[in-house]
Motif scaffolding. Structure first.
Motif, PDB file in Angstrom:
ATOM      1  N   TRP A 126     -61.465 -63.560  30.284  1.00 15.48           N
ATOM      2  CA  TRP A 126     -62.404 -64.131  29.310  1.00 15.48           C
ATOM      3  C   TRP A 126     -63.799 -63.585  29.567  1.00 15.48           C
ATOM      4  N   THR A 127     -64.603 -63.498  28.495  1.00 15.97           N
ATOM      5  CA  THR A 127     -65.896 -62.815  28.654  1.00 15.97           C
ATOM      6  C   THR A 127     -67.079 -63.770  28.556  1.00 15.97           C
ATOM      7  N   ARG A 128     -68.136 -63.402  29.269  1.00 13.05           N
ATOM      8  CA  ARG A 128     -69.451 -64.000  29.052  1.00 13.05           C
ATOM      9  C   ARG A 128     -70.079 -63.248  27.875  1.00 13.05           C
ATOM     10  N   ASN A 129     -70.752 -63.983  27.010  1.00 15.04           N
ATOM     11  CA  ASN A 129     -71.368 -63.334  25.861  1.00 15.04           C
ATOM     12  C   ASN A 129     -72.844 -63.075  26.134  1.00 15.04           C
ATOM     13  N   GLU A 130     -73.127 -61.848  26.525  1.00 15.24           N
ATOM     14  CA  GLU A 130     -74.502 -61.510  26.901  1.00 15.24           C
ATOM     15  C   GLU A 130     -75.455 -61.555  25.710  1.00 15.24           C
ATOM     16  N   ARG A 131     -74.905 -61.586  24.484  1.00 17.74           N
ATOM     17  CA  ARG A 131     -75.770 -61.671  23.302  1.00 17.74           C
ATOM     18  C   ARG A 131     -75.737 -63.049  22.653  1.00 17.74           C
ATOM     19  N   GLY A 132     -75.065 -63.994  23.302  1.00 23.82           N
ATOM     20  CA  GLY A 132     -74.937 -65.341  22.733  1.00 23.82           C
ATOM     21  C   GLY A 132     -76.220 -66.137  22.884  1.00 23.82           C
ATOM     22  N   ALA A 133     -76.327 -67.188  22.083  1.00 23.42           N
ATOM     23  CA  ALA A 133     -77.538 -68.030  22.104  1.00 23.42           C
ATOM     24  C   ALA A 133     -77.726 -68.706  23.455  1.00 23.42           C
ATOM     25  N   LEU A 142     -64.510 -64.427  38.531  1.00 23.40           N
ATOM     26  CA  LEU A 142     -65.582 -63.547  38.038  1.00 23.40           C
ATOM     27  C   LEU A 142     -65.313 -63.151  36.595  1.00 23.40           C
ATOM     28  N   PHE A 143     -66.373 -63.198  35.797  1.00 27.63           N
ATOM     29  CA  PHE A 143     -66.280 -62.836  34.380  1.00 27.63           C
ATOM     30  C   PHE A 143     -66.847 -61.443  34.130  1.00 27.63           C
ATOM     31  N   PRO A 144     -66.207 -60.677  33.239  1.00 22.32           N
ATOM     32  CA  PRO A 144     -66.889 -59.526  32.643  1.00 22.32           C
ATOM     33  C   PRO A 144     -67.737 -60.026  31.471  1.00 22.32           C
ATOM     34  N   ASN A 145     -68.631 -59.177  30.946  1.00 20.15           N
ATOM     35  CA  ASN A 145     -69.276 -59.549  29.681  1.00 20.15           C
ATOM     36  C   ASN A 145     -68.528 -58.871  28.535  1.00 20.15           C
ATOM     37  N   THR A 146     -69.058 -58.952  27.325  1.00 18.65           N
ATOM     38  CA  THR A 146     -68.291 -58.431  26.181  1.00 18.65           C
ATOM     39  C   THR A 146     -68.187 -56.908  26.214  1.00 18.65           C
ATOM     40  N   ALA A 147     -69.051 -56.253  27.009  1.00 19.17           N
ATOM     41  CA  ALA A 147     -68.984 -54.789  27.124  1.00 19.17           C
ATOM     42  C   ALA A 147     -68.140 -54.382  28.336  1.00 19.17           C
ATOM     43  N   ASP A 148     -67.389 -55.344  28.893  1.00 21.26           N
ATOM     44  CA  ASP A 148     -66.546 -55.123  30.066  1.00 21.26           C
ATOM     45  C   ASP A 148     -67.350 -54.676  31.296  1.00 21.26           C
ATOM     46  N   THR A 182     -83.156 -58.755  50.516  1.00 18.87           N
ATOM     47  CA  THR A 182     -82.266 -57.685  51.021  1.00 18.87           C
ATOM     48  C   THR A 182     -82.542 -56.346  50.352  1.00 18.87           C
ATOM     49  N   GLY A 183     -83.377 -56.343  49.308  1.00 21.56           N
ATOM     50  CA  GLY A 183     -83.636 -55.081  48.599  1.00 21.56           C
ATOM     51  C   GLY A 183     -82.478 -54.678  47.699  1.00 21.56           C
ATOM     52  N   ALA A 184     -81.602 -55.627  47.351  1.00 24.18           N
ATOM     53  CA  ALA A 184     -80.486 -55.308  46.454  1.00 24.18           C
ATOM     54  C   ALA A 184     -81.034 -54.778  45.129  1.00 24.18           C
ATOM     55  N   GLU A 185     -80.252 -53.869  44.531  1.00 24.51           N
ATOM     56  CA  GLU A 185     -80.685 -53.279  43.256  1.00 24.51           C
ATOM     57  C   GLU A 185     -79.950 -53.937  42.100  1.00 24.51           C
ATOM     58  N   GLU A 186     -80.660 -54.096  40.980  1.00 21.64           N
ATOM     59  CA  GLU A 186     -80.014 -54.618  39.777  1.00 21.64           C
ATOM     60  C   GLU A 186     -79.422 -53.431  39.027  1.00 21.64           C
ATOM     61  N   THR A 187     -78.099 -53.417  38.913  1.00 25.57           N
ATOM     62  CA  THR A 187     -77.401 -52.253  38.360  1.00 25.57           C
ATOM     63  C   THR A 187     -76.331 -52.727  37.385  1.00 25.57           C
ATOM     64  N   ASP A 188     -76.301 -52.063  36.233  1.00 24.94           N
ATOM     65  CA  ASP A 188     -75.247 -52.345  35.263  1.00 24.94           C
ATOM     66  C   ASP A 188     -73.945 -51.752  35.821  1.00 24.94           C
ATOM     67  N   LEU A 189     -72.942 -52.598  36.055  1.00 26.33           N
ATOM     68  CA  LEU A 189     -71.748 -52.152  36.789  1.00 26.33           C
ATOM     69  C   LEU A 189     -70.485 -52.340  35.940  1.00 26.33           C
ATOM     70  N   PRO A 190     -69.602 -51.318  35.905  1.00 25.99           N
ATOM     71  CA  PRO A 190     -68.332 -51.528  35.208  1.00 25.99           C
ATOM     72  C   PRO A 190     -67.454 -52.489  36.014  1.00 25.99           C
ATOM     73  N   MET A 191     -66.522 -53.169  35.365  1.00 25.90           N
ATOM     74  CA  MET A 191     -65.647 -54.104  36.085  1.00 25.90           C
ATOM     75  C   MET A 191     -64.875 -53.400  37.196  1.00 25.90           C
ATOM     76  N   ASP A 192     -64.468 -52.126  36.951  1.00 28.98           N
ATOM     77  CA  ASP A 192     -63.610 -51.493  37.954  1.00 28.98           C
ATOM     78  C   ASP A 192     -64.361 -51.103  39.230  1.00 28.98           C
ATOM     79  N   VAL A 193     -65.673 -51.386  39.265  1.00 21.75           N
ATOM     80  CA  VAL A 193     -66.402 -51.175  40.520  1.00 21.75           C
ATOM     81  C   VAL A 193     -65.798 -52.084  41.618  1.00 21.75           C
ATOM     82  N   LEU A 194     -65.171 -53.169  41.185  1.00 16.72           N
ATOM     83  CA  LEU A 194     -64.616 -54.116  42.167  1.00 16.72           C
ATOM     84  C   LEU A 194     -63.455 -53.495  42.947  1.00 16.72           C
ATOM     85  N   ALA A 195     -62.807 -52.498  42.347  1.00 21.36           N
ATOM     86  CA  ALA A 195     -61.675 -51.859  43.032  1.00 21.36           C
ATOM     87  C   ALA A 195     -62.153 -50.931  44.133  1.00 21.36           C
TER      88      ALA A 195
END
Ligand code: PLP
Length: 273
Positions: A129-136, A164-170, A210-223
């Protein structure tokens, strides 16, 4: 247990809110969960600021921060616990059926219960199921959490404690009640708020500390991630040792262990001005 309801402390058994409260009938409400240690709320100012952002997102009147602070102090005083979960709920209020929103102004409920420290590591699943990143409601901490309840139930069925959820763009987004971080080649990444995730307070501190970076990540990064960890108010940093069917070894990787140490050292800091 003593609870704050609309202006005063009540015994939990006598605490009353209308059964026509818009928060109950349509989920028109917002909330914050604040950790308390030995009666001290952690990062309360940040939580109140987010409460106001959520209220504005829903079109609710701005919550009165002084009133919420007074309510929090009274509830903390009345319910001594070593480690606590302070829950602030703010809803549309009494709404006769068919009306858009409350006629008597919003409802404020503040409650506190004692909690145990979360395990240092946990198992997590991904859900389709997805989170809707463009939802209200994207990024708002609303009481409309039923989707999270369903996902968490699926996690429990699989022996996991978070989903963990993907968003609508996976793209990778967040958990039902946590933000997610992945370690790739020694660098820490977390999805940006534009992914639709909640702007977690622990997430912001983890990025800062920690200096973590904000990065747009594909779901398969988890693998391929070397390490994965979660952040939230009641977890601080929690390592992930199993992700769906993938075991991550060691159970707590070195980068995650360092982030946990940083939080252990700093989460006693008084972050309120
Ligand atoms: N994402 C969601 C959907 C949450 O409900 C929460 C907290 O409950 C988080 C992330 C983590 O946010 P915080 O660190 O502010 O607790």
């Amino acid at each position: 247990m003593r609870i704050w309801v609309n202006g005063g402390l009540r015994d939990a058994d006598d605490a009353r809110l209308s059964v026509l409260d818009h928060g109950l009938t349509v989920g028109d409400g917002i909330f914050e969960t604040v950790r308390t240690s030995e009666g001290r709320p952690f990062a309360l100012t940040r939580h109140l600021d987010r409460l106001t952002r959520s209220a504005r997102g829903l079109g609710l009147p701005d919550p009165d921060h002084d009133e919420v602070r007074r309510a929090a102090a009274a509830v903390i005083d009345a319910n001594p616990v070593a480690l606590g979960r302070l829950r602030i709920t703010y809803t549309g209020g009494l709404s006769p059926l068919g009306s858009d929103r409350g006629t008597d102004g919003p409802s404020l409920v503040v409650a506190l219960d004692g909690v145990n420290r979360r395990p240092d590591s946990t198992a997590v699943i991904t859900v389709p199921w997805t989170r809707n990143e463009r939802g209200a409601l994207a990024g708002l901490k609303t009481t409309s959490y039923a989707e999270n309840v369903v996902a968490l139930a699926r996690a429990r069925e699989r022996g996991a404690s978070e989903a963990l959820f993907p968003n609508t763009a996976d793209r990778l987004c967040e958990g039902t009640g946590s933000n997610v971080f992945v370690v790739l080649d020694g660098r820490i990444h977390t999805p940006p708020v534009a992914s639709g995730c909640l702007a977690g307070i622990t997430r912001a501190l983890a990025v800062e500390w920690t200096g973590a970076e904000e990065t747009d990540l594909p779901m398969d990064v988890l693998a391929e991630a070397d390490e994965v960890f979660l952040t939230s108010t009641l977890r601080d940093v929690q390592a992930v040792h199993r992700l769906d069917d993938r075991e991550l070894t060691p159970e707590i990787g070195p980068v995650t262990a360092k982030a946990m140490r940083i939080f252990a050292e700093r989460s006693g800091d008084d972050l309120d001005p």
